[in-house]
Write a protein that holds these residues in place. Structure first.
Motif, PDB file in Angstrom:
ATOM      1  N   UNK A  89       0.824  -1.218   0.000  1.00 62.48           N
ATOM      2  CA  UNK A  89       0.000   0.000   0.000  1.00 62.48           C
ATOM      3  C   UNK A  89       0.853   1.262   0.000  1.00 62.48           C
ATOM      4  N   UNK A  90       0.560   2.155  -0.912  1.00 63.34           N
ATOM      5  CA  UNK A  90       1.037   3.545  -0.855  1.00 63.34           C
ATOM      6  C   UNK A  90       0.016   4.364  -1.630  1.00 63.34           C
ATOM      7  N   UNK A  91      -0.506   5.409  -1.027  1.00 65.73           N
ATOM      8  CA  UNK A  91      -1.379   6.281  -1.822  1.00 65.73           C
ATOM      9  C   UNK A  91      -0.486   6.985  -2.845  1.00 65.73           C
ATOM     10  N   UNK A  92      -1.088   7.493  -3.892  1.00 71.05           N
ATOM     11  CA  UNK A  92      -0.271   8.157  -4.922  1.00 71.05           C
ATOM     12  C   UNK A  92       0.502   9.340  -4.348  1.00 71.05           C
ATOM     13  N   UNK A 217      -6.971   5.690   1.071  1.00 70.68           N
ATOM     14  CA  UNK A 217      -6.803   6.741   2.076  1.00 70.68           C
ATOM     15  C   UNK A 217      -7.359   6.395   3.452  1.00 70.68           C
ATOM     16  N   UNK A 218      -8.069   5.269   3.575  1.00 69.65           N
ATOM     17  CA  UNK A 218      -8.624   4.893   4.876  1.00 69.65           C
ATOM     18  C   UNK A 218      -7.595   4.968   5.998  1.00 69.65           C
ATOM     19  N   UNK A 219      -6.494   4.209   5.892  1.00 68.44           N
ATOM     20  CA  UNK A 219      -5.513   4.246   6.983  1.00 68.44           C
ATOM     21  C   UNK A 219      -4.874   5.625   7.168  1.00 68.44           C
ATOM     22  N   UNK A 220      -4.700   6.358   6.102  1.00 68.37           N
ATOM     23  CA  UNK A 220      -4.100   7.698   6.222  1.00 68.37           C
ATOM     24  C   UNK A 220      -5.058   8.626   6.976  1.00 68.37           C
ATOM     25  N   UNK A 221      -6.335   8.583   6.576  1.00 64.70           N
ATOM     26  CA  UNK A 221      -7.320   9.474   7.200  1.00 64.70           C
ATOM     27  C   UNK A 221      -7.533   9.108   8.658  1.00 64.70           C
ATOM     28  N   UNK A 222      -7.602   7.815   8.946  1.00 63.44           N
ATOM     29  CA  UNK A 222      -7.809   7.391  10.341  1.00 63.44           C
ATOM     30  C   UNK A 222      -6.641   7.868  11.207  1.00 63.44           C
ATOM     31  N   UNK A 223      -5.439   7.661  10.702  1.00 62.16           N
ATOM     32  CA  UNK A 223      -4.256   8.034  11.488  1.00 62.16           C
ATOM     33  C   UNK A 223      -4.197   9.546  11.701  1.00 62.16           C
ATOM     34  N   UNK A 241      -9.452  -0.337   3.366  1.00 62.96           N
ATOM     35  CA  UNK A 241      -9.236  -0.535   1.924  1.00 62.96           C
ATOM     36  C   UNK A 241      -9.607  -1.962   1.520  1.00 62.96           C
ATOM     37  N   UNK A 242     -10.353  -2.105   0.461  1.00 58.44           N
ATOM     38  CA  UNK A 242     -10.738  -3.425  -0.042  1.00 58.44           C
ATOM     39  C   UNK A 242     -10.295  -3.557  -1.493  1.00 58.44           C
ATOM     40  N   UNK A 274     -15.897  15.294   3.228  1.00 59.02           N
ATOM     41  CA  UNK A 274     -14.909  15.166   2.153  1.00 59.02           C
ATOM     42  C   UNK A 274     -14.790  13.700   1.776  1.00 59.02           C
ATOM     43  N   UNK A 275     -14.339  13.476   0.550  1.00 55.39           N
ATOM     44  CA  UNK A 275     -14.086  12.103   0.100  1.00 55.39           C
ATOM     45  C   UNK A 275     -12.837  12.104  -0.742  1.00 55.39           C
ATOM     46  N   UNK A 276     -12.200  10.953  -0.831  1.00 57.72           N
ATOM     47  CA  UNK A 276     -11.075  10.844  -1.769  1.00 57.72           C
ATOM     48  C   UNK A 276     -11.229   9.562  -2.563  1.00 57.72           C
ATOM     49  N   UNK A 277     -10.379   9.380  -3.562  1.00 59.90           N
ATOM     50  CA  UNK A 277     -10.607   8.313  -4.542  1.00 59.90           C
ATOM     51  C   UNK A 277      -9.755   7.075  -4.290  1.00 59.90           C
ATOM     52  N   UNK A 278      -9.750   6.165  -5.260  1.00 60.90           N
ATOM     53  CA  UNK A 278      -9.049   4.889  -5.149  1.00 60.90           C
ATOM     54  C   UNK A 278      -7.632   5.034  -4.627  1.00 60.90           C
ATOM     55  N   UNK A 279      -6.848   5.923  -5.222  1.00 65.39           N
ATOM     56  CA  UNK A 279      -5.436   6.040  -4.856  1.00 65.39           C
ATOM     57  C   UNK A 279      -5.145   7.271  -4.014  1.00 65.39           C
ATOM     58  N   UNK A 280      -6.213   7.961  -3.563  1.00 66.09           N
ATOM     59  CA  UNK A 280      -6.022   9.023  -2.570  1.00 66.09           C
ATOM     60  C   UNK A 280      -5.560  10.363  -3.107  1.00 66.09           C
ATOM     61  N   UNK A 281      -5.585  10.551  -4.420  1.00 64.01           N
ATOM     62  CA  UNK A 281      -5.104  11.853  -4.892  1.00 64.01           C
ATOM     63  C   UNK A 281      -6.227  12.831  -5.221  1.00 64.01           C
ATOM     64  N   UNK A 282      -7.452  12.338  -5.399  1.00 66.97           N
ATOM     65  CA  UNK A 282      -8.562  13.255  -5.673  1.00 66.97           C
ATOM     66  C   UNK A 282      -9.286  13.621  -4.387  1.00 66.97           C
ATOM     67  N   UNK A 283     -10.033  14.695  -4.423  1.00 68.90           N
ATOM     68  CA  UNK A 283     -10.834  15.062  -3.259  1.00 68.90           C
ATOM     69  C   UNK A 283     -12.124  15.726  -3.674  1.00 68.90           C
TER      70      UNK A 283
END
Ligand code: G16
Length: 543
Positions: A89-92, A217-223, A241-242, A274-283
């Motif tokens: 895992x790494x977001x973009x 972005x789940x783990x990033x946002x939670x942290x 993330x699934x 707010x929401x973000x996308x599959x790889x965490x770069x959109x919002x």
């Protein structure tokens, strides 16, 4: 462990699109398909022996298998070290951050962004360079050229590497370091924004909801939001993330992020969503019963940038993609800084940021970012907004309407016609090109066409030219209609129609964008012959 050279045949369809190579998973699963593309990347970038690389992805179906292949190929191609996010895992934006922080030669990011995931859905791969940004067009062209004549690739015969335990292992002569995917990124965010003020806001009764859409972005946002900033537990929804994003379409817009939209438009709605996308770069940014268009969001971040510690000295400049509304241009003008108009694709911002010409960049396609990394950055945009909200202590809607009152409102909407037969979509674009002469000077009610063209961009830093970047109908009052074929779809063609009208009079600013743009929409349908040529009466998505 030995290095094997495997004979292969070229595939003809490995041309990267707007953001890397995106195809259905079964296409990538064909023997040699991924390997050919990876070898073409390695051959074109010609990294020095022993160089380091970053590898990670958004966790979608096939992520882990692809990473094992890439690691074994990197070892066989002379890399000395690969940093890989735990679990692959790494977001973009986090990948971009890690490339820059650890000064690696570049990185490979596995994602098809906002496209669905699963055994029959989408997968993608792209190369990011030393600056942490997507490869320029020159590099992607070189990769494509090599992919058309490849005859062999190199891979190490070895067992799979464990991706789930932090620390170092070796693969042949190469070191594999499994890193925490969140910590470098979280540290960077804390250095940019006033976490103390945001923490106070969140603990003072200001309620937020962040929809991670079961994506990276789940783990990033939670942290960051719930952990470091103390947002109430449960502020992050769909945070695990699934591989198939829970069967959803991880695209943060009003259609696909409907769970969040229902909450934000419901009774007792939170103050900020707010929401973000599959790889965490959109919002996507929402207030209580209020949607902020990405174009307005860029303009607003620019106008309020000095409230965040990282930008308190001001901005060097702003860049936006051509179809993005000109709201940011008005702020740039007021700040007396340059505003650049580039083709769609984050890769076009890299040179401007590297040259220090711009600090903020944004796109109508729910992308905003700054020179802190070289990718757009979903969670960064959320934190930037929270920083502004903490400083201004006003609701989202009030901040936006005040902004319109000061700068005027650029009404904006995008209509997407997804999955069209390619020929029909090309036919619409060709018909428009053929109509330039007839349309110029023509009036449609209050709108008169001033010029029409096919957007072309000359990069002011390296002089490279990109042509055919979208059909523009520019009206004498500054309104615009733009037609463009998406470069990120994997099925048929997606035609995007972008509509924009400027309104200076604040007494009209409350209007619904669809109402304000109704006249332009009719013109767009009429001049493009879209309905007749595609058989589609309605767009798939309106944003
Ligand atoms: C990619 C690019 C963006 C672009 C978007 C839409 O985003 O990085 O710069 O705006 O595609 O492109 P198109 O209109 O060609 O589909 P992402 O989030 O998919 O990587």
């Amino acid at each position: 462990m030995s290095i094997r050279t495997v004979s292969t045949q070229p595939f003809s369809d490995q041309k990267p699109g707007t953001s890397g190579l995106r195809k259905k998973v079964p296409v990538f699963q064909q023997p040699h398909y991924l390997e050919n593309f990876v070898q073409s990347i390695f051959d074109s970038i010609a990294a020095p022996k022993g160089a380091a690389l970053v590898v990670g992805g958004d966790g979608r179906y096939y992520n882990r298998e692809a990473i094992q292949i890439i690691l074994k190929m990197a070892a066989a191609n002379g890399f000395g070290k690969v940093l890989v996010g735990r679990g692959g895992i790494l977001s973009t934006p986090a990948a971009s951050c890690v490339i820059r922080k650890h000064k690696t030669f570049g990185g490979i990011i596995l994602s098809a962004s906002h496209n669905p995931g699963g055994p029959k859905e989408d997968f993608g791969i792209k190369y990011n360079g030393t600056n942490g940004g997507p490869a320029t067009e020159t590099v992607t062209e070189a990769i494509f050229a090599l992919s058309k004549k490849i005859s062999s690739y190199r891979i190490l015969d070895a067992a799979d590497v464990s991706l789930d335990t932090l620390g170092n292992t070796t693969l042949g002569d190469m070191q594999v370091q499994v890193i925490d995917p969140v910590s470098d990124y979280a540290e960077l965010m804390e250095s940019l924004f006033d976490f103390g003020a945001i923490r106070e806001l969140l603990q003072g009764g200001f309620r937020i909801k962040f929809d991670a859409m079961h994506a990276v972005n789940g783990p990033y946002a939670k942290h960051i939001l719930e952990g470091r900033l103390g947002a109430a537990a449960g502020s992050v929804m769909n945070g695990v993330p699934l591989e198939d994003f829970g069967g959803g379409h991880p695209d943060p817009n009003l259609t696909y992020a409907h769970d969040l939209v229902e909450i934000m438009y419901g009774d007792n709605a939170p103050d900020f969503g707010a929401a973000s996308d599959g790889d965490g770069d959109r919002n996507m940014i929402l207030g209580k019963h209020f949607f902020v268009t990405p174009s307005d969001s860029l303009a607003l971040l620019a106008a309020n940038a000095t409230l965040a510690p990282a930008y308190k000295k001001g901005l060097a400049g702003i860049a936006r993609s051509m179809p993005t509304s000109a709201a940011a241009d008005r702020v740039a003008q007021a700040l007396n800084i340059p505003c650049y108009e580039t083709p769609t694709g984050w890769k076009f911002f890299g040179n401007l940021m590297d040259a220090g010409r711009v600090t903020l960049c944004g796109e109508e396609s729910f992308g905003t970012g700054s020179d802190h990394v070289r990718e757009k950055d979903g969670l960064w945009a959320v934190l930037f907004w929270l920083n502004i909200l903490a400083a201004r202590k006003q609701p989202v809607e009030a901040i936006v309407t005040e902004h319109w009152a000061k700068y005027g409102r650029n009404f904006y909407s995008r209509y997407d016609y997804e999955g069209l037969p390619t020929e029909a979509a090309n036919g619409v674009v060709q018909h428009l090109r053929d109509s330039f002469a007839a349309l110029t000077g023509k009036s449609f009610g209050k709108y008169t066409v001033k010029t029409c063209d096919d957007f072309s961009y000359t990069d002011p830093v390296d002089g490279s030219v990109s042509q055919g970047q979208g059909i523009r109908l520019l009206f004498s009052d500054g309104s615009r209609i733009i037609f463009r074929l998406s470069g990120t779809g994997t099925e048929g063609a997606t035609l995007r129609v972008y509509l924009e009208a400027f309104e200076a009079d604040a007494s009209h600013h409350h209007l619904d964008a669809q109402v304000a743009l109704a006249g332009l929409i009719q013109i767009a349908l009429r001049v493009s012959e879209l309905q007749q040529r595609t058989g589609r009466d309605n767009p798939t998505v309106i944003t």
